[in-house]
Design a protein around this motif. Structure first.
Motif: not given
Length: 89
Positions: A70-75, A85-89, A18-20
């Motif tokens: 793929t999950p989108k991670n934002c800062v 890190r949060v999930v991007c909208p 598993q990878s982002d």
């Protein structure tokens, strides 16, 4: 029977990767899709032609799904300026 067991074990190992990263997920999805498509194509058609067609269709579908999920991670930053890190909208 041994081939099916080998493919199942290989799929389990690939699923554990598993990878982002969107590229990594597309490659793993493509590999799993190709293996599954080849098995279904060989079982349905009983030859090399349907197995290759199933592998190609499965690889393309798996790569698309892998890249799209793929999950989108934002800062984001808290009120003290610490990043998290949060999930991007």
């Amino acid at each position: 029977m041994k081939k099916l067991l080998f493919v199942a074990v290989a799929a389990a190992f690939l699923a554990g990767c598993q990878s982002d990263s969107q590229t990594d997920r597309a490659l793993v999805g493509g590999g799993l899709g190709a293996a599954t498509g080849a098995i279904i194509g060989a079982a349905a058609g009983g030859g090399a032609g349907p197995a290759l067609a199933g592998a190609a269709i499965g690889a393309a579908g798996g790569a698309i799904v892998g890249a799209a999920t793929t999950p989108k991670n934002c800062v984001a930053y808290d009120r003290y300026g610490n990043p998290y890190r949060v999930v991007c909208p």
